[in-house]
Motif scaffolding. Structure first.
Motif, PDB file in Angstrom:
ATOM      1  N   CYS A 247       0.834  -1.201   0.000  1.00 30.12           N
ATOM      2  CA  CYS A 247       0.000   0.000   0.000  1.00 30.12           C
ATOM      3  C   CYS A 247       0.872   1.256   0.000  1.00 30.12           C
ATOM      4  O   CYS A 247       0.626   2.197  -0.763  1.00 30.12           O
ATOM      5  CB  CYS A 247      -0.928   0.027   1.214  1.00 30.12           C
ATOM      6  SG  CYS A 247      -2.318  -1.092   1.106  1.00 30.12           S
ATOM      7  N   ASP A 248       1.877   1.255   0.863  1.00 28.40           N
ATOM      8  CA  ASP A 248       2.783   2.401   0.935  1.00 28.40           C
ATOM      9  C   ASP A 248       3.515   2.604  -0.387  1.00 28.40           C
ATOM     10  O   ASP A 248       3.670   3.733  -0.861  1.00 28.40           O
ATOM     11  CB  ASP A 248       3.795   2.216   2.070  1.00 28.40           C
ATOM     12  CG  ASP A 248       3.131   2.213   3.445  1.00 28.40           C
ATOM     13  OD1 ASP A 248       1.974   2.674   3.557  1.00 28.40           O
ATOM     14  OD2 ASP A 248       3.771   1.727   4.403  1.00 28.40           O
ATOM     15  N   GLN A 249       3.962   1.511  -0.990  1.00 34.12           N
ATOM     16  CA  GLN A 249       4.675   1.588  -2.270  1.00 34.12           C
ATOM     17  C   GLN A 249       3.754   2.108  -3.373  1.00 34.12           C
ATOM     18  O   GLN A 249       4.172   2.924  -4.203  1.00 34.12           O
ATOM     19  CB  GLN A 249       5.222   0.200  -2.647  1.00 34.12           C
ATOM     20  CG  GLN A 249       6.047   0.184  -3.914  1.00 34.12           C
ATOM     21  CD  GLN A 249       7.334   0.993  -3.801  1.00 34.12           C
ATOM     22  OE1 GLN A 249       7.930   1.063  -2.738  1.00 34.12           O
ATOM     23  NE2 GLN A 249       7.728   1.612  -4.885  1.00 34.12           N
ATOM     24  N   LEU A 250       2.514   1.656  -3.383  1.00 30.12           N
ATOM     25  CA  LEU A 250       1.561   2.129  -4.394  1.00 30.12           C
ATOM     26  C   LEU A 250       1.286   3.621  -4.237  1.00 30.12           C
ATOM     27  O   LEU A 250       1.188   4.351  -5.231  1.00 30.12           O
ATOM     28  CB  LEU A 250       0.257   1.331  -4.313  1.00 30.12           C
ATOM     29  CG  LEU A 250       0.305  -0.073  -4.898  1.00 30.12           C
ATOM     30  CD1 LEU A 250      -0.933  -0.869  -4.488  1.00 30.12           C
ATOM     31  CD2 LEU A 250       0.426  -0.039  -6.410  1.00 30.12           C
ATOM     32  N   GLN A 251       1.175   4.082  -2.999  1.00 26.75           N
ATOM     33  CA  GLN A 251       0.959   5.514  -2.777  1.00 26.75           C
ATOM     34  C   GLN A 251       2.168   6.325  -3.240  1.00 26.75           C
ATOM     35  O   GLN A 251       2.024   7.394  -3.836  1.00 26.75           O
ATOM     36  CB  GLN A 251       0.640   5.786  -1.312  1.00 26.75           C
ATOM     37  CG  GLN A 251      -0.748   5.319  -0.947  1.00 26.75           C
ATOM     38  CD  GLN A 251      -1.128   5.607   0.490  1.00 26.75           C
ATOM     39  OE1 GLN A 251      -0.314   6.013   1.304  1.00 26.75           O
ATOM     40  NE2 GLN A 251      -2.392   5.368   0.804  1.00 26.75           N
ATOM     41  N   PHE A 252       3.356   5.801  -2.982  1.00 27.75           N
ATOM     42  CA  PHE A 252       4.578   6.459  -3.431  1.00 27.75           C
ATOM     43  C   PHE A 252       4.615   6.526  -4.967  1.00 27.75           C
ATOM     44  O   PHE A 252       4.922   7.576  -5.548  1.00 27.75           O
ATOM     45  CB  PHE A 252       5.805   5.708  -2.896  1.00 27.75           C
ATOM     46  CG  PHE A 252       7.108   6.231  -3.407  1.00 27.75           C
ATOM     47  CD1 PHE A 252       7.658   7.391  -2.885  1.00 27.75           C
ATOM     48  CD2 PHE A 252       7.778   5.579  -4.436  1.00 27.75           C
ATOM     49  CE1 PHE A 252       8.866   7.882  -3.366  1.00 27.75           C
ATOM     50  CE2 PHE A 252       8.974   6.061  -4.926  1.00 27.75           C
ATOM     51  CZ  PHE A 252       9.521   7.217  -4.384  1.00 27.75           C
TER      52      PHE A 252
END
Length: 126
Positions: free
Chosen positions: A36-41
């Motif tokens: 999730c964090d990577q997708l937001q980044f």
């Protein structure tokens, strides 16, 4: 004649297996959170490049993030349920395929076979 039959593998819940399942759920939850964090980044990075339409891009990424958040909620529920389950409970772990030999005159069994495992060791075959 040989047939392929589905065999259910069940696990008897012990302290050890309960901890292993909890650790697996927790590790999967952390992995989904990282995704999730990577997708937001990635979304922020791609928004700055302006090579894709912002609304389409945002919609796609939000859909992917939402799918992962739903999986996280499911894992949290499974972790809660695991905490509630008493030791000795049987949990369906998976289904495997087995070859079964049948001959004319054999008794036909319509129920699926079951393998019961306790701490990685086969306890019973039903």
């Amino acid at each position: 004649m040989q047939l392929i039959q589905t065999v259910v593998v069940k696990q008897i819940l012990t302290e050890n297996s309960k901890q292993q399942l909890f650790d697996q759920y927790h590790a999967r939850k952390q992995q989904l959170q990282k995704e999730c964090d990577q997708l937001q980044f990635e979304l922020k990075r791609l928004e700055k490049t302006k090579t894709f339409p912002p609304t389409t891009l945002k919609k796609h990424f939000e859909k992917e993030i939402q799918m992962r958040k739903e999986k996280i909620k499911l894992l949290e529920f499974q972790m809660e349920q695991l905490h509630i389950l008493p030791l000795g409970s049987e949990l369906k772990e998976k289904e495997v395929q087995a070859l079964v030999e049948v001959k004319v005159g054999d008794r036909w069994k319509d129920d699926a076979a079951t393998i019961v495992i306790k701490d990685g060791i086969i306890e019973d075959i039903r």
